[in-house]
Write a protein that holds these residues in place. Structure first.
Motif, PDB file in Angstrom:
ATOM      1  N   VAL A   3      40.480  35.643  37.087  1.00  0.00           N
ATOM      2  CA  VAL A   3      40.325  34.521  36.164  1.00  0.00           C
ATOM      3  C   VAL A   3      39.011  34.673  35.425  1.00  0.00           C
ATOM      4  O   VAL A   3      38.199  35.539  35.736  1.00  0.00           O
ATOM      5  CB  VAL A   3      40.402  33.152  36.894  1.00  0.00           C
ATOM      6  N   THR A   4      38.779  33.799  34.463  1.00  0.00           N
ATOM      7  CA  THR A   4      37.622  33.897  33.581  1.00  0.00           C
ATOM      8  C   THR A   4      36.495  32.966  34.026  1.00  0.00           C
ATOM      9  O   THR A   4      36.753  31.837  34.422  1.00  0.00           O
ATOM     10  CB  THR A   4      38.047  33.511  32.150  1.00  0.00           C
ATOM     11  N   ASN A  19      35.681  27.563  33.976  1.00  0.00           N
ATOM     12  CA  ASN A  19      36.885  28.378  34.086  1.00  0.00           C
ATOM     13  C   ASN A  19      37.948  27.763  33.189  1.00  0.00           C
ATOM     14  O   ASN A  19      38.489  26.709  33.492  1.00  0.00           O
ATOM     15  CB  ASN A  19      37.387  28.446  35.529  1.00  0.00           C
ATOM     16  N   GLU A  21      41.042  28.667  32.468  1.00  0.00           N
ATOM     17  CA  GLU A  21      42.418  28.645  32.953  1.00  0.00           C
ATOM     18  C   GLU A  21      42.739  27.372  33.725  1.00  0.00           C
ATOM     19  O   GLU A  21      43.851  26.860  33.667  1.00  0.00           O
ATOM     20  CB  GLU A  21      42.721  29.860  33.849  1.00  0.00           C
ATOM     21  N   THR A  22      41.766  26.857  34.466  1.00  0.00           N
ATOM     22  CA  THR A  22      42.002  25.665  35.292  1.00  0.00           C
ATOM     23  C   THR A  22      41.264  24.432  34.780  1.00  0.00           C
ATOM     24  O   THR A  22      41.548  23.324  35.221  1.00  0.00           O
ATOM     25  CB  THR A  22      41.547  25.914  36.745  1.00  0.00           C
ATOM     26  N   LEU A  51      48.765  28.363  39.973  1.00  0.00           N
ATOM     27  CA  LEU A  51      48.752  28.830  38.597  1.00  0.00           C
ATOM     28  C   LEU A  51      49.181  30.290  38.575  1.00  0.00           C
ATOM     29  O   LEU A  51      48.721  31.095  39.385  1.00  0.00           O
ATOM     30  CB  LEU A  51      47.326  28.701  38.040  1.00  0.00           C
ATOM     31  N   LYS A  52      50.065  30.632  37.664  1.00  0.00           N
ATOM     32  CA  LYS A  52      50.459  32.022  37.494  1.00  0.00           C
ATOM     33  C   LYS A  52      49.790  32.536  36.225  1.00  0.00           C
ATOM     34  O   LYS A  52      50.056  32.050  35.135  1.00  0.00           O
ATOM     35  CB  LYS A  52      51.963  32.143  37.386  1.00  0.00           C
ATOM     36  N   VAL A  53      48.903  33.492  36.412  1.00  0.00           N
ATOM     37  CA  VAL A  53      48.183  34.077  35.288  1.00  0.00           C
ATOM     38  C   VAL A  53      48.811  35.432  35.000  1.00  0.00           C
ATOM     39  O   VAL A  53      48.984  36.245  35.897  1.00  0.00           O
ATOM     40  CB  VAL A  53      46.680  34.239  35.608  1.00  0.00           C
ATOM     41  N   PRO A  57      42.385  38.351  31.025  1.00  0.00           N
ATOM     42  CA  PRO A  57      41.779  37.502  29.999  1.00  0.00           C
ATOM     43  C   PRO A  57      40.975  38.320  28.988  1.00  0.00           C
ATOM     44  O   PRO A  57      40.344  39.309  29.340  1.00  0.00           O
ATOM     45  CB  PRO A  57      40.839  36.589  30.795  1.00  0.00           C
TER      46      PRO A  57
END
Length: 68
Positions: A3-4, A19, A21-22, A51-53, A57
């Motif tokens: 994740v970022t 972050n 994404e969340t 969460l499905k990433v 990124p």
């Protein structure tokens, strides 16, 4: 899962870590502490809201004009 983490210097010192994404955020006195705190916040978030990433990124910056 990758994740970022976006880190911004805080005016009072230390760093704010975000972050995207969340939507979680955290803080720390050092980059390492800010990332560790953000990791914990993201892990807690994902326990409740899985969460499905897909993909890696892509993070970039761009310049905007400054207005007085």
């Amino acid at each position: 899962m990758q994740v970022t983490a976006i880190l911004i210097s805080a005016p009072e010192g230390g760093f704010t870590a975000l972050n995207p994404e969340t939507g979680t955020a955290s803080e720390g006195e050092t980059v390492e502490e800010a990332i560790a705190n953000l990791r914990e916040a993201v892990e807690l978030y994902l326990e409740v809201f899985p969460l499905k990433v897909s993909g890696t990124p892509l993070v970039t910056t761009f310049t905007v004009a400054e207005h007085a």
